[in-house]
Design a protein around this motif. Structure first.
Motif, PDB file in Angstrom:
ATOM      1  N   ALA A  21      79.360  80.227  84.712  1.00  0.00           N
ATOM      2  CA  ALA A  21      80.412  80.857  85.136  1.00  0.00           C
ATOM      3  C   ALA A  21      80.709  80.589  86.640  1.00  0.00           C
ATOM      4  CB  ALA A  21      80.212  82.519  84.890  1.00  0.00           C
ATOM      5  N   HIS A  22      81.958  80.681  87.252  1.00  0.00           N
ATOM      6  CA  HIS A  22      82.159  80.750  88.576  1.00  0.00           C
ATOM      7  C   HIS A  22      83.516  81.446  88.865  1.00  0.00           C
ATOM      8  CE1 HIS A  22      85.232  77.966  86.645  1.00  0.00           C
ATOM      9  NE2 HIS A  22      85.941  77.918  87.947  1.00  0.00           N
ATOM     10  N   ILE A  23      83.353  81.838  90.146  1.00  0.00           N
ATOM     11  CA  ILE A  23      84.591  82.647  90.697  1.00  0.00           C
ATOM     12  C   ILE A  23      85.513  81.695  91.529  1.00  0.00           C
ATOM     13  CG2 ILE A  23      85.152  84.444  92.208  1.00  0.00           C
ATOM     14  CD1 ILE A  23      82.565  85.887  91.487  1.00  0.00           C
ATOM     15  N   PRO A  24      86.657  81.409  90.937  1.00  0.00           N
ATOM     16  CA  PRO A  24      87.452  80.333  91.635  1.00  0.00           C
ATOM     17  C   PRO A  24      87.976  80.896  93.205  1.00  0.00           C
ATOM     18  CG  PRO A  24      88.278  80.440  89.512  1.00  0.00           C
ATOM     19  CD  PRO A  24      87.101  81.631  89.713  1.00  0.00           C
ATOM     20  N   ASP A  25      87.918  82.136  93.356  1.00  0.00           N
ATOM     21  CA  ASP A  25      88.281  82.616  94.609  1.00  0.00           C
ATOM     22  C   ASP A  25      87.344  82.568  95.673  1.00  0.00           C
ATOM     23  OD1 ASP A  25      91.021  83.257  94.014  1.00  0.00           O
ATOM     24  OD2 ASP A  25      90.319  85.081  93.458  1.00  0.00           O
ATOM     25  N   LEU A  26      86.100  82.134  95.355  1.00  0.00           N
ATOM     26  CA  LEU A  26      84.834  82.324  96.148  1.00  0.00           C
ATOM     27  C   LEU A  26      84.109  80.940  95.922  1.00  0.00           C
ATOM     28  CD1 LEU A  26      83.342  86.016  95.501  1.00  0.00           C
ATOM     29  CD2 LEU A  26      84.893  85.038  97.427  1.00  0.00           C
ATOM     30  N   ILE A  42      73.734  87.262  87.138  1.00  0.00           N
ATOM     31  CA  ILE A  42      73.563  86.464  88.203  1.00  0.00           C
ATOM     32  C   ILE A  42      74.673  85.965  89.041  1.00  0.00           C
ATOM     33  CG2 ILE A  42      72.590  83.973  88.839  1.00  0.00           C
ATOM     34  CD1 ILE A  42      71.171  84.228  86.073  1.00  0.00           C
ATOM     35  N   LEU A  43      75.732  85.655  88.604  1.00  0.00           N
ATOM     36  CA  LEU A  43      76.943  85.346  89.363  1.00  0.00           C
ATOM     37  C   LEU A  43      77.084  86.748  90.174  1.00  0.00           C
ATOM     38  CD1 LEU A  43      79.104  83.175  89.268  1.00  0.00           C
ATOM     39  CD2 LEU A  43      80.596  84.853  87.711  1.00  0.00           C
ATOM     40  N   ALA A  44      77.280  87.826  89.902  1.00  0.00           N
ATOM     41  CA  ALA A  44      77.521  89.040  90.595  1.00  0.00           C
ATOM     42  C   ALA A  44      76.557  88.999  91.830  1.00  0.00           C
ATOM     43  CB  ALA A  44      77.595  90.275  89.858  1.00  0.00           C
ATOM     44  N   ASP A  45      75.286  88.749  91.741  1.00  0.00           N
ATOM     45  CA  ASP A  45      74.250  88.772  92.840  1.00  0.00           C
ATOM     46  C   ASP A  45      74.776  87.695  93.787  1.00  0.00           C
ATOM     47  OD1 ASP A  45      73.022  90.881  91.803  1.00  0.00           O
ATOM     48  OD2 ASP A  45      71.162  89.638  90.759  1.00  0.00           O
ATOM     49  N   ILE A  46      74.928  86.257  93.093  1.00  0.00           N
ATOM     50  CA  ILE A  46      75.259  85.374  94.154  1.00  0.00           C
ATOM     51  C   ILE A  46      76.567  85.686  94.979  1.00  0.00           C
ATOM     52  CG2 ILE A  46      75.841  82.917  94.276  1.00  0.00           C
ATOM     53  CD1 ILE A  46      74.081  82.549  91.681  1.00  0.00           C
ATOM     54  N   ALA A  47      77.421  86.122  94.356  1.00  0.00           N
ATOM     55  CA  ALA A  47      78.768  86.770  94.728  1.00  0.00           C
ATOM     56  C   ALA A  47      78.646  87.665  96.014  1.00  0.00           C
ATOM     57  CB  ALA A  47      79.632  87.094  93.985  1.00  0.00           C
ATOM     58  N   ASP A  48      77.785  88.607  95.943  1.00  0.00           N
ATOM     59  CA  ASP A  48      77.417  89.794  96.832  1.00  0.00           C
ATOM     60  C   ASP A  48      76.799  88.849  98.064  1.00  0.00           C
ATOM     61  OD1 ASP A  48      78.246  91.720  95.377  1.00  0.00           O
ATOM     62  OD2 ASP A  48      76.361  92.551  94.664  1.00  0.00           O
ATOM     63  N   ASP A  49      75.785  88.139  97.696  1.00  0.00           N
ATOM     64  CA  ASP A  49      75.091  87.388  98.934  1.00  0.00           C
ATOM     65  C   ASP A  49      76.111  86.344  99.662  1.00  0.00           C
ATOM     66  OD1 ASP A  49      72.555  88.483  98.249  1.00  0.00           O
ATOM     67  OD2 ASP A  49      71.979  86.609  97.075  1.00  0.00           O
ATOM     68  N   TYR A  50      76.871  85.724  98.973  1.00  0.00           N
ATOM     69  CA  TYR A  50      77.974  84.826  99.414  1.00  0.00           C
ATOM     70  C   TYR A  50      78.691  85.791 100.392  1.00  0.00           C
ATOM     71  CZ  TYR A  50      81.958  81.695  99.865  1.00  0.00           C
ATOM     72  OH  TYR A  50      82.885  81.019 100.548  1.00  0.00           O
ATOM     73  N   VAL A  51      79.354  87.037 100.026  1.00  0.00           N
ATOM     74  CA  VAL A  51      80.103  87.696 100.985  1.00  0.00           C
ATOM     75  C   VAL A  51      79.367  88.291 101.798  1.00  0.00           C
ATOM     76  CG1 VAL A  51      81.568  89.748 100.792  1.00  0.00           C
ATOM     77  CG2 VAL A  51      81.807  87.966  98.959  1.00  0.00           C
ATOM     78  N   LEU A  52      78.213  88.764 101.797  1.00  0.00           N
ATOM     79  CA  LEU A  52      77.339  89.143 103.003  1.00  0.00           C
ATOM     80  C   LEU A  52      77.019  88.270 103.827  1.00  0.00           C
ATOM     81  CD1 LEU A  52      75.787  91.587 104.024  1.00  0.00           C
ATOM     82  CD2 LEU A  52      73.804  90.736 102.747  1.00  0.00           C
ATOM     83  N   ASP A  53      76.850  86.752 103.624  1.00  0.00           N
ATOM     84  CA  ASP A  53      76.606  85.886 104.465  1.00  0.00           C
ATOM     85  C   ASP A  53      77.925  85.619 105.256  1.00  0.00           C
ATOM     86  OD1 ASP A  53      74.170  85.500 104.011  1.00  0.00           O
ATOM     87  OD2 ASP A  53      74.699  83.515 102.539  1.00  0.00           O
ATOM     88  N   LEU A  54      79.190  85.850 104.850  1.00  0.00           N
ATOM     89  CA  LEU A  54      80.485  85.516 105.432  1.00  0.00           C
ATOM     90  C   LEU A  54      80.683  86.579 106.321  1.00  0.00           C
ATOM     91  CD1 LEU A  54      83.096  84.549 102.623  1.00  0.00           C
ATOM     92  CD2 LEU A  54      82.080  83.046 104.237  1.00  0.00           C
TER      93      LEU A  54
END
Length: 98
Positions: A21-26, A42-54
């Motif tokens: 799975a992937h999120i095209p907007d991220l 897993i995708l939701a956890d990675i997305a949360d971390d990605y947005v927090l890093d930004l």
């Protein structure tokens, strides 16, 4: 208090039954697993971390494309689509010592 933004996730299934799975907007937010549930968790956890890093880098968090406006990619073997809630941290004003 954090808010949530809902992003469209694209889920693929390969010939071996593995789920991706992937999120095209991220960009770069991708995950793989044996089941749809595991992969999306897993995708939701990675997305949360990605947005927090930004947010910690004081960078803009990309907006979420509305479900109705989301276009299919002909190069992707789409199995299903779903919405993944991603935690958007509150904006924190940073004090700068001069």
């Amino acid at each position: 208090m954090s808010e949530f933004r809902r992003y469209v996730a694209v889920v693929e299934k390969n010939q071996h039954g593995r789920i991706f799975a992937h999120i095209p907007d991220l960009p770069g937010v991708t995950a793989g697993g044996n089941t749809v549930d595991d992969t999306l968790r897993i995708l939701a956890d990675i997305a949360d971390d990605y947005v927090l890093d930004l947010a910690n880098a004081n960078l803009e968090v990309p907006g979420a494309t509305a479900w109705e406006e989301f276009k299919s990619d002909p190069d992707v073997n789409e199995f299903l689509r779903c919405i993944v809630p991603v935690r958007i941290p509150p904006k924190v004003s940073r004090t700068v010592k001069i």
